[in-house]
Design an enzyme around this catalytic site. Structure first.
Site, PDB file in Angstrom:
ATOM      1  N   GLY A  13     -50.681   3.644 -79.761  1.00  0.00           N
ATOM      2  CA  GLY A  13     -51.575   3.330 -78.654  1.00  0.00           C
ATOM      3  C   GLY A  13     -51.549   1.896 -78.176  1.00  0.00           C
ATOM      4  O   GLY A  13     -52.490   1.443 -77.535  1.00  0.00           O
ATOM      5  N   ASN A  15     -49.708   0.655 -75.781  1.00  0.00           N
ATOM      6  CA  ASN A  15     -49.734   0.669 -74.309  1.00  0.00           C
ATOM      7  C   ASN A  15     -51.120   1.049 -73.786  1.00  0.00           C
ATOM      8  O   ASN A  15     -51.591   0.458 -72.804  1.00  0.00           O
ATOM      9  CB  ASN A  15     -48.694   1.649 -73.761  1.00  0.00           C
ATOM     10  CG  ASN A  15     -47.317   1.044 -73.686  1.00  0.00           C
ATOM     11  OD1 ASN A  15     -47.059   0.168 -72.862  1.00  0.00           O
ATOM     12  ND2 ASN A  15     -46.430   1.476 -74.566  1.00  0.00           N
ATOM     13  N   LEU A  86     -46.479  12.842 -76.880  1.00  0.00           N
ATOM     14  CA  LEU A  86     -45.272  13.533 -77.324  1.00  0.00           C
ATOM     15  C   LEU A  86     -45.159  14.987 -76.896  1.00  0.00           C
ATOM     16  O   LEU A  86     -44.113  15.601 -77.076  1.00  0.00           O
ATOM     17  CB  LEU A  86     -45.160  13.449 -78.859  1.00  0.00           C
ATOM     18  CG  LEU A  86     -44.944  12.031 -79.401  1.00  0.00           C
ATOM     19  CD1 LEU A  86     -44.837  12.045 -80.914  1.00  0.00           C
ATOM     20  CD2 LEU A  86     -43.694  11.401 -78.781  1.00  0.00           C
ATOM     21  N   ILE A  89     -45.921  18.358 -70.706  1.00  0.00           N
ATOM     22  CA  ILE A  89     -47.044  18.575 -69.786  1.00  0.00           C
ATOM     23  C   ILE A  89     -46.885  19.964 -69.149  1.00  0.00           C
ATOM     24  O   ILE A  89     -45.861  20.243 -68.527  1.00  0.00           O
ATOM     25  CB  ILE A  89     -47.039  17.474 -68.695  1.00  0.00           C
ATOM     26  CG1 ILE A  89     -47.323  16.102 -69.323  1.00  0.00           C
ATOM     27  CG2 ILE A  89     -48.044  17.755 -67.604  1.00  0.00           C
ATOM     28  CD1 ILE A  89     -48.691  15.952 -69.936  1.00  0.00           C
ATOM     29  N   ASN A 103     -45.365   8.437 -66.515  1.00  0.00           N
ATOM     30  CA  ASN A 103     -44.945   8.253 -67.908  1.00  0.00           C
ATOM     31  C   ASN A 103     -44.099   6.995 -68.025  1.00  0.00           C
ATOM     32  O   ASN A 103     -43.495   6.539 -67.045  1.00  0.00           O
ATOM     33  CB  ASN A 103     -44.109   9.457 -68.362  1.00  0.00           C
ATOM     34  CG  ASN A 103     -43.741   9.390 -69.833  1.00  0.00           C
ATOM     35  OD1 ASN A 103     -44.537   8.949 -70.666  1.00  0.00           O
ATOM     36  ND2 ASN A 103     -42.534   9.816 -70.169  1.00  0.00           N
ATOM     37  N   HIS A 105     -40.906   5.398 -70.361  1.00  0.00           N
ATOM     38  CA  HIS A 105     -39.862   5.762 -71.320  1.00  0.00           C
ATOM     39  C   HIS A 105     -39.159   4.484 -71.777  1.00  0.00           C
ATOM     40  O   HIS A 105     -38.811   3.642 -70.948  1.00  0.00           O
ATOM     41  CB  HIS A 105     -38.866   6.715 -70.656  1.00  0.00           C
ATOM     42  CG  HIS A 105     -37.859   7.248 -71.623  1.00  0.00           C
ATOM     43  ND1 HIS A 105     -38.160   8.242 -72.525  1.00  0.00           N
ATOM     44  CD2 HIS A 105     -36.574   6.898 -71.846  1.00  0.00           C
ATOM     45  CE1 HIS A 105     -37.091   8.481 -73.267  1.00  0.00           C
ATOM     46  NE2 HIS A 105     -36.112   7.688 -72.884  1.00  0.00           N
ATOM     47  N   ASP A 146     -38.836  13.720 -68.806  1.00  0.00           N
ATOM     48  CA  ASP A 146     -38.161  12.503 -68.333  1.00  0.00           C
ATOM     49  C   ASP A 146     -37.353  12.664 -67.049  1.00  0.00           C
ATOM     50  O   ASP A 146     -36.386  11.953 -66.829  1.00  0.00           O
ATOM     51  CB  ASP A 146     -37.221  11.955 -69.428  1.00  0.00           C
ATOM     52  CG  ASP A 146     -37.966  11.642 -70.707  1.00  0.00           C
ATOM     53  OD1 ASP A 146     -39.176  11.349 -70.619  1.00  0.00           O
ATOM     54  OD2 ASP A 146     -37.351  11.680 -71.781  1.00  0.00           O
TER      55      ASP A 146
END
Ligand code: GRF
Length: 189
Positions: A13, A15, A86, A89, A103, A105, A146
Site C-alpha cells: 500500500g 502507492n 492483484l 476487474i 492502474n 504497472h 494491462d
C-alpha cells in the site's frame, strides 16, 4: 470533474499512502476508502494511520461484484484507482465505471505485462531480457490485464548490477512521484 476515489490494493500500500497524502494536501479529490481482498494487507494499517478506512471483500464478492458495485455507488464513488491490486476487474465493474478505472504497472507496457506479471517477477523479467531501461505505465483498465489505453509512461535506467529489488526500488520511487499527479489530471478530464 470527478472527485470521490476508492483505491483497490492487495499489498503493502505504499502507492495508496502517497495518493491519500497527496489528496489530503491538495484537496482536489477525496480518497473515501480502500478496498482489499487481503485481510493482512499492509495497506490497512497505512490507511488507518491516515484516517482512511479499509473494507475487506472476499475474492468471490470481488468477482461477482454486485455487492461491491452497490457499495461503491451508495458512497458516490466516481473513480477507482488500482494500486497493487492483484485480482482481475470483472466486466460489470468496467462497464459501470467507463473510463474511470486506472492502474499502474511497474514496467514499460506493452512488454512485461499480463497474467502473473506483478511485483518482483516483472523486474526479474526485465533484467532477464537485458533491458537497459524500465519504468512505469499508467493505463486505463479494461477487462484484459494491462491492456487498456496507456495514459502515461516514465522511464528509468536499468543499471548493470541491478537486482530485481534494486530496480524495483527505482521504479517504485517513480510510481510515488507520478501516480497521484496523473490521477489528479484524469479526474479533471
Ligand atoms: C507497485 O509496483 C505497482 O506498480 C504494482 O504493485 C506494486 C504495489 O506496491 N501494481 P504498493 O502496494 O503500492 O507498495
Amino acid at each position: 470533474m470527478k472527485n470521490s476515489i476508492a483505491i483497490f490494493s492487495s499489498g503493502s500500500g505504499s502507492n495508496a499512502e502517497e495518493l491519500i497524502r497527496y489528496f489530503k494536501k491538495t484537496k482536489s479529490a477525496q480518497v473515501k476508502f480502500i478496498i482489499t481482498n487481503n485481510p493482512l494487507a499492509g495497506v490497512i494499517n497505512r490507511a488507518k494511520q491516515l484516517g482512511v478506512s479499509t473494507f475487506v471483500f472476499t475474492k468471490e464478492e470481488l468477482r461477482n461484484c454486485e455487492n461491491l458495485l452497490d457499495f461503491l455507488q451508495q458512497n458516490y464513488i466516481d473513480f477507482i484507482v488500482l494500486a497493487g491490486y492483484l485480482l482481475k476487474i470483472p466486466p460489470e465493474l468496467v462497464t459501470s465505471f467507463p473510463n474511470a478505472i486506472v492502474n499502474i504497472h511497474p514496467a514499460l507496457l506493452p512488454r512485461f505485462g499480463g497474467k502473473g506479471m506483478h511485483g518482483q517477477h516483472v523486474h526479474a523479467e526485465v533484467l532477464k531480457a537485458g533491458m537497459t531501461e524500465s519504468g512505469i505505465t499508467i493505463h486505463m483498465v479494461n477487462e484484459l490485464y494491462d491492456e487498456g489505453k496507456i495514459v502515461f509512461q516514465e522511464k528509468c535506467a536499468v543499471k548493470p548490477n541491478d537486482t530485481p529489488e534494486s530496480l524495483g526500488k527505482r521504479v517504485l520511487a517513480l510510481e510515488h512521484q507520478f501516480y497521484p499527479k496523473i490521477v489528479e489530471r484524469l479526474l479533471a478530464e
